[in-house]
Design an enzyme around this catalytic site. Sequence first.
Site, mmCIF file in Angstrom:
data_model
loop_
_atom_site.group_PDB
_atom_site.id
_atom_site.type_symbol
_atom_site.label_atom_id
_atom_site.label_comp_id
_atom_site.label_asym_id
_atom_site.label_seq_id
_atom_site.Cartn_x
_atom_site.Cartn_y
_atom_site.Cartn_z
ATOM 1 C CD GLU A 92 -2.929 -1.106 0.431
ATOM 2 O OE1 GLU A 92 -3.332 0.112 -0.073
ATOM 3 O OE2 GLU A 92 -3.548 -2.133 0.230
ATOM 4 C CB CYS B 89 -2.281 6.971 2.103
ATOM 5 S SG CYS B 89 -3.751 6.113 3.048
HETATM 6 P P1 NAP Z 1 8.224 4.769 4.705
HETATM 7 O O1 NAP Z 1 9.183 5.856 5.027
HETATM 8 O O2 NAP Z 1 8.247 4.352 3.434
HETATM 9 O O3 NAP Z 1 8.028 4.008 5.965
HETATM 10 C C1 NAP Z 1 6.883 3.109 6.005
HETATM 11 C C2 NAP Z 1 7.226 1.946 7.188
HETATM 12 O O4 NAP Z 1 8.354 1.176 6.351
HETATM 13 C C3 NAP Z 1 8.112 2.488 8.416
HETATM 14 O O5 NAP Z 1 7.516 1.502 9.394
HETATM 15 C C4 NAP Z 1 9.556 2.209 8.007
HETATM 16 O O6 NAP Z 1 10.219 2.161 9.274
HETATM 17 C C5 NAP Z 1 9.554 1.142 7.326
HETATM 18 N N1 NAP Z 1 10.818 0.835 6.522
HETATM 19 C C6 NAP Z 1 11.558 1.985 6.020
HETATM 20 N N2 NAP Z 1 12.742 1.163 5.268
HETATM 21 C C7 NAP Z 1 12.551 -0.086 5.573
HETATM 22 C C8 NAP Z 1 13.321 -1.277 5.386
HETATM 23 N N3 NAP Z 1 14.468 -1.070 4.855
HETATM 24 N N4 NAP Z 1 12.807 -2.330 5.979
HETATM 25 C C9 NAP Z 1 11.928 -2.532 6.575
HETATM 26 N N5 NAP Z 1 11.006 -1.500 6.910
HETATM 27 C C10 NAP Z 1 11.355 -0.287 6.492
HETATM 28 O O7 NAP Z 1 6.804 5.563 4.788
HETATM 29 P P2 NAP Z 1 6.123 6.758 5.917
HETATM 30 O O8 NAP Z 1 7.194 8.103 6.038
HETATM 31 O O9 NAP Z 1 5.878 6.250 7.275
HETATM 32 O O10 NAP Z 1 4.720 6.941 5.357
HETATM 33 C C11 NAP Z 1 4.459 8.076 4.643
HETATM 34 C C12 NAP Z 1 4.164 7.269 2.993
HETATM 35 O O11 NAP Z 1 3.196 6.228 3.192
HETATM 36 C C13 NAP Z 1 3.454 8.388 2.063
HETATM 37 O O12 NAP Z 1 4.057 8.408 0.965
HETATM 38 C C14 NAP Z 1 1.938 7.964 2.173
HETATM 39 O O13 NAP Z 1 1.119 8.133 0.960
HETATM 40 C C15 NAP Z 1 2.093 6.466 2.448
HETATM 41 N N6 NAP Z 1 0.844 5.738 2.835
HETATM 42 C C16 NAP Z 1 0.192 5.024 2.168
HETATM 43 C C17 NAP Z 1 -0.965 4.292 2.690
HETATM 44 C C18 NAP Z 1 -1.737 3.484 1.880
HETATM 45 O O14 NAP Z 1 -2.682 2.635 2.569
HETATM 46 N N7 NAP Z 1 -1.568 3.355 0.672
HETATM 47 C C19 NAP Z 1 -1.476 4.750 4.077
HETATM 48 C C20 NAP Z 1 -0.506 5.568 4.695
HETATM 49 C C21 NAP Z 1 0.644 5.977 4.223
HETATM 50 P P3 NAP Z 1 10.647 3.392 9.995
HETATM 51 O O15 NAP Z 1 9.846 4.338 10.198
HETATM 52 O O16 NAP Z 1 11.464 2.918 11.093
HETATM 53 O O17 NAP Z 1 11.926 3.872 8.947
#
Ligand code: NAP
Length: 519
Positions: free
Chosen positions: A257, A296
């Site tokens: 997602e 999102c």
């Molecule tokens: P993100 O930086 O991609 O992080 C998402 C999750 O992935 C966090 O728990 C992060 O942990 C983890 N993560 C990052 N690198 C990783 C790795 N190498 N291995 C394992 N886990 C890893 O996104 P975010 O900043 O939290 O969220 C914002 C984004 O999410 C926006 O672009 C938004 O559009 C999107 N979003 C989409 C939805 C949907 O349902 N489609 C819903 C909500 C948000 P850490 O925080 O510890 O780095």
Amino acid sequence: MTTPLTSYVQGRWHTGSGKPATLFNATTEEALATCDSSGIDFGAVLEHARAVGGPALRALTFEERGQMLKALSGAIHDHREELLDISAANAGTTRKDGKFDVDGATGTLAAYSYFGKELGARRFLADGEGIQLGRTARFWGQHIAVPRQGAAVHINAFNFPAWNMMEKAACALLAGMPVIEKPGTATAMLAWRIAQITVASGILPEGAFQFIAGSTGDLLDRMGPQDVLAFTGSAWTANKLRSNENLLRNSVRANMEADSLNAAVLAPDVEVGSETWRMFLRNVVLDMQQKTGQKCTAVRRVFIPATHAEEIKAELVALLGGIVTGDPTQDATTMGPLASAAQLRDVRAGMERLAAAGRILCGGADAVHPKGYFVAPTLIEAGSADTAIFHQEEVFGPVATLLPYDGSAASATALVARGEGSLVGSLYSNDTAWVEETVLGLAPWHGRLWIGSDKMAEQSLPPGMVLPSMIHGGPGRAGGGEELGGVRGLAFYMQRTALQGFKGQVHGCFGPQEAAAAN
Ligand code: NAP
């Protein structure tokens, strides 16, 4: 003093032994908590879920698992006020925004408890009707779905620490799979407190729920063919995780997602000042303001007929000017800060990139308050709806772009599709022919389309709201995933198997009517 956020693994709380990450109060910038998962044996965590949690869940029927979800919903709801306070401090949410997350979590658990009740006293699902395969009905076919025997690893985004964890957990637990939950670090305090409540309640069997505060270490490298990965976050991280070699080698099922440049499209038939007109303005403003635009499903691209551009600009700028940005714990505040310093940096940089290709109508990247991660609601007018950056750059904050178009369904479809796949698109029209053409053009690019008209205005829930009974996810850039959708949400956690054999056995034991009795 900061609170060390612990992980719940292998039946005990684990304190990290490395260099922790720090979580902050989004309004005051004071340190609140630390997060550190070092020292966890991730292979053992997976094995604990597979060997202890999985069998305990699979011994229960859907109805019994549903009863657990209902009890869990109640246990979390009992702590609602405390959870809203944590959300305000760590994620900068107003009370309304905190409720959207926390009540979204308990509401989704309650909805899945209802779906469990509907599925009844079974442990597997009959998928569709049986099929005669032979010359006579003696040789018979039937699809069934059974819970997978691995662990469900859930990696969640920072913006919905409560809902994101529990909407995934609700589907997995009801399907019969144990979960390993990892929240986004910046706002993990709320998820951690909910994890504490979940464990202390004793509602879930041991091994059914584990929680990781901090990095997932080598967890993905240890996942096996019966495990599944469900991720929510940015498209960039989604692509990185889905190309993990071990996941590919073991065909680990993965649901992504990701981000999305959701569009709102106003059709030319909508009269100035009509019910649909007002609903359109209200929903655009709500999406920019709610959770400070960190949703999102929030609208990022607002397509308006060029003929109405001046009225719409004036009305939106006036409505956005009424938003009160400040300390989210104060009653007068209607929009809190962004969740973290990293978010503030990214949103400001994104605003500047969009503004360079258009014109700021209100807001902008300047500081709003001397402390805290605040930005102003920012509306940008595109010089041309053709400019690529408006269809490519997701600024994850209270930011949207106005894009004038010629009002035709064909133009709307072509322009919206340039987002390359979205979670939700909202259309506003009372013209059925326009709606039909636009829906057929846009449905392949969307997980969900929301159609606003005078007839539904009074009853409608806004397009940014994800409902447990409807699917959530979207093609292409949105990650290509699908979650929720009532019982559909269970399919990801179950193996569909085609049975072929003597009808007396296949239909007798596994047919739709007999499934309940056979369990
Ligand atoms: P993100 O930086 O991609 O992080 C998402 C999750 O992935 C966090 O728990 C992060 O942990 C983890 N993560 C990052 N690198 C990783 C790795 N190498 N291995 C394992 N886990 C890893 O996104 P975010 O900043 O939290 O969220 C914002 C984004 O999410 C926006 O672009 C938004 O559009 C999107 N979003 C989409 C939805 C949907 O349902 N489609 C819903 C909500 C948000 P850490 O925080 O510890 O780095």
